[in-house]
Design a protein around this motif. Structure first.
Motif: not given
Length: 263
Positions: A169-178
């Motif tokens: 899955a995507w890293a939570p930090a990346f999900e928050a960034l996009v």
């Protein structure tokens, strides 16, 4: 008395010879245990015949960064995440993604389900984010059948959950960034922070051939099975015991040998 001296002398000489022979055997066994067995050469693979290949132009570095930025929910077109047991399809303006579950079904049924997926027929640009290539061939075959082009990237370990190459899955930090950084400059800065904080991908790759070190010092050999390791250790222990027994026999013979007195 003279007979005993001669007998002990002969026994000592024989013990020394046996000790030397066992020492030579030990050296040979240690040398062989440190030499990896030659790996069997696999049958050659013809990519065009054996693999489901697609001719596709690679993205430039700037294009990859832009492709990551377009993973957000506000981006136009379709975003498709390819996983080992599912496909996630995102539509513009929707924060929830449609999941096409493929776990527990055979390859043909999964391919038929992908071919019949109506969401893949939605208009707009198509972007593929590959976590696992299990269904890459079926999805791209569907896109080719519909006459559509796409852009793609393999998701790096730094952007996966846990920062691991097998993260599903995507890293939570990346999900928050996009979700918040629509501006390209802010997105690039945030992406650089995530990658720098992840520590990068792990580089402990095995040496080609399946073995990575080990040998004379008894250290484990990578790719060695448990039975092979036990056999190697057993041969080393037997050789050491043989040398020890021979040395003990020499010492015993020497101690029992009467000392010569000068006349």
């Amino acid at each position: 008395m003279i007979g005993d001296r001669v007998g002990m002398t002969v026994a000592a000489d024989l013990s020394a010879n046996v000790f030397a022979a066992f020492l030579l055997i030990l050296i040979v066994l240690l040398a062989r245990s440190g030499t990896p067995e030659p790996a069997t050469r696999p049958a050659p693979i013809e990519a065009s015949r054996d693999l489901d290949t697609r001719t596709h132009r690679p993205e430039a570095p700037a294009g990859l960064v832009e492709l990551l930025r377009l993973r957000g929910p506000a981006a136009p077109g379709l975003t498709v995440d390819l996983h080992a047991e599912r496909i996630e399809i995102g539509l513009p303006g929707r924060r929830t993604r449609t999941v096409l579950a493929l776990a527990g079904i055979d390859q043909a049924s999964a391919a038929a389900r992908i071919a019949a997926a109506t969401l893949l027929a939605e208009p707009g640009a198509v972007r593929l984010y590959v976590f696992d290539a299990a269904w890459y061939g079926a999805v791209t075959a569907r896109l080719v059948r519909d006459g559509r082009s796409w852009r793609e990237l393999s998701v790096p370990a730094a952007l996966r959950v846990g920062g691991q190459a097998n993260g599903a899955a995507w890293a939570p930090a990346f999900e928050a960034l996009v979700a918040r950084a629509a501006d390209p400059g802010r997105f690039r800065a945030g992406l650089a922070e995530i990658i720098a904080g992840s520590g990068g991908e792990r580089a402990d790759r095995p040496v080609p051939g399946g073995r990575n070190g080990g040998g004379l010092d008894g250290s484990p050999v990578q790719g060695e099975t448990l039975s092979e390791r036990l056999g190697r250790y057993g041969r080393m222990i037997l050789a050491l015991l043989a040398v020890t027994a021979s040395l003990a026999l020499v010492i015993y013979a020497e101690t029992r040998r009467p000392s010569r007195r000068r006349t």
